[in-house]
Scaffold this motif. Structure first.
Motif, short mmCIF file in Angstrom:
data_model
loop_
_atom_site.label_atom_id
_atom_site.label_comp_id
_atom_site.label_asym_id
_atom_site.label_seq_id
_atom_site.Cartn_x
_atom_site.Cartn_y
_atom_site.Cartn_z
N THR A 1 0.86 -1.18 0.00
CA THR A 1 0.00 0.00 0.00
C THR A 1 0.90 1.23 0.00
O THR A 1 2.11 1.14 0.21
N HIS A 2 0.30 2.39 -0.20
CA HIS A 2 1.08 3.63 -0.18
C HIS A 2 1.72 3.84 1.19
O HIS A 2 2.89 4.24 1.29
N ALA A 3 0.98 3.56 2.25
CA ALA A 3 1.50 3.72 3.60
C ALA A 3 2.66 2.75 3.87
O ALA A 3 3.66 3.12 4.46
N GLU A 4 2.52 1.51 3.42
CA GLU A 4 3.59 0.53 3.60
C GLU A 4 4.84 0.95 2.85
O GLU A 4 5.95 0.86 3.38
N TYR A 5 4.67 1.42 1.63
CA TYR A 5 5.80 1.87 0.83
C TYR A 5 6.51 3.04 1.52
O TYR A 5 7.73 3.08 1.58
N ARG A 6 5.74 3.97 2.03
CA ARG A 6 6.32 5.15 2.70
C ARG A 6 7.09 4.74 3.96
O ARG A 6 8.22 5.17 4.16
N VAL A 7 6.50 3.92 4.80
CA VAL A 7 7.16 3.50 6.03
C VAL A 7 8.41 2.68 5.71
O VAL A 7 9.47 2.88 6.32
N LEU A 8 8.31 1.79 4.75
CA LEU A 8 9.46 0.98 4.37
C LEU A 8 10.58 1.85 3.81
O LEU A 8 11.75 1.66 4.17
N TRP B 1 16.36 1.49 13.71
CA TRP B 1 15.65 1.57 15.00
C TRP B 1 15.22 2.99 15.31
O TRP B 1 15.61 3.56 16.32
N PRO B 2 14.36 3.59 14.45
CA PRO B 2 13.95 4.97 14.70
C PRO B 2 12.95 5.14 15.83
O PRO B 2 12.80 6.23 16.35
N GLY B 3 12.26 4.09 16.23
CA GLY B 3 11.21 4.22 17.22
C GLY B 3 9.89 4.55 16.54
O GLY B 3 9.85 5.22 15.51
N LEU C 1 9.13 7.43 13.61
CA LEU C 1 8.75 6.90 12.31
C LEU C 1 7.36 7.40 11.91
O LEU C 1 7.14 7.80 10.76
N ALA C 2 6.43 7.41 12.85
CA ALA C 2 5.07 7.91 12.57
C ALA C 2 5.10 9.39 12.21
O ALA C 2 4.42 9.82 11.27
N GLU C 3 5.89 10.15 12.92
CA GLU C 3 6.01 11.58 12.61
C GLU C 3 6.60 11.78 11.21
O GLU C 3 6.10 12.58 10.42
N ASN C 4 7.65 11.05 10.89
CA ASN C 4 8.27 11.15 9.56
C ASN C 4 7.29 10.75 8.46
O ASN C 4 7.33 11.31 7.35
N ALA C 5 6.45 9.77 8.73
CA ALA C 5 5.50 9.26 7.73
C ALA C 5 4.18 10.03 7.72
O ALA C 5 3.31 9.73 6.91
N ALA C 6 4.04 10.99 8.61
CA ALA C 6 2.83 11.80 8.71
C ALA C 6 1.60 10.94 8.96
O ALA C 6 0.58 11.02 8.27
N VAL D 1 0.79 7.07 15.47
CA VAL D 1 1.66 6.00 15.95
C VAL D 1 0.95 4.66 15.82
O VAL D 1 1.55 3.67 15.40
N ARG D 2 -0.32 4.62 16.15
CA ARG D 2 -1.09 3.37 16.07
C ARG D 2 -1.14 2.84 14.64
O ARG D 2 -0.95 1.66 14.40
N TYR D 3 -1.40 3.73 13.68
CA TYR D 3 -1.45 3.29 12.29
C TYR D 3 -0.07 2.85 11.81
O TYR D 3 0.07 1.86 11.10
N CYS D 4 0.97 3.53 12.24
CA CYS D 4 2.33 3.15 11.90
C CYS D 4 2.64 1.75 12.43
O CYS D 4 3.26 0.94 11.73
N GLN D 5 2.19 1.43 13.63
CA GLN D 5 2.39 0.10 14.20
C GLN D 5 1.68 -0.96 13.36
O GLN D 5 2.22 -2.04 13.14
N GLU D 6 0.47 -0.65 12.88
CA GLU D 6 -0.26 -1.58 12.02
C GLU D 6 0.49 -1.81 10.70
O GLU D 6 0.56 -2.93 10.21
N VAL D 7 1.04 -0.74 10.15
CA VAL D 7 1.79 -0.84 8.90
C VAL D 7 3.04 -1.70 9.11
O VAL D 7 3.37 -2.55 8.28
N LEU D 8 3.74 -1.50 10.22
CA LEU D 8 4.93 -2.31 10.53
C LEU D 8 4.57 -3.79 10.64
O LEU D 8 5.28 -4.65 10.11
#
Length: 108
Positions: free
Chosen positions: A21-28, A43-45, A49-54, A57-64
């Motif tokens: 997905t777009h979110a997965e691509y961005r986080v990766l 190991w950005p935390g 990582l959520a801040e960088n990906a806009a 945090v919860r959604y970033c954890q799901e993407v990870l």
């Protein structure tokens, strides 16, 4: 001989990743920017990582979790307070099977 791609080669491999997905691509892509030359020790935390990906945090954890399940990441060292005060999870970027890799990166 090490068959692990470098950061540039990995970026080119991701062009073929039609299952992200777009979110997965961005986080990766952001995680790759935090790795060393061998695509290890990211190991950005979650908050950073959520801040960088806009994203939250919860959604970033799901993407990870999704990236782990799809074989794009492996956990090198788990994070959390039980492993050290505010220790972030360390990830290894991997090449999933659908892109010609093993999904295990540099892990043994």
């Amino acid at each position: 001989m090490n068959n692990t791609p470098n950061k540039l080669e990995y970026g080119k491999l991701l062009r073929e990743a039609t299952d992200l997905t777009h979110a997965e691509y961005r986080v990766l892509s952001l995680l790759v920017s935090y790795t060393d030359g061998d695509l290890q020790n990211a190991w950005p935390g979650n908050a950073r990582l959520a801040e960088n990906a806009a994203m939250s945090v919860r959604y970033c954890q799901e993407v990870l979790k999704s990236l782990l399940k799809k074989g794009y990441l492996c956990v090198a060292h788990p994070g959390g307070n039980q492993y050290g005060w505010h220790r972030a999870t360390a990830y290894v970027i991997t090449v999933p099977e659908q892109l010609g890799g093993t999904g295990k990166g540099g892990l043994r």
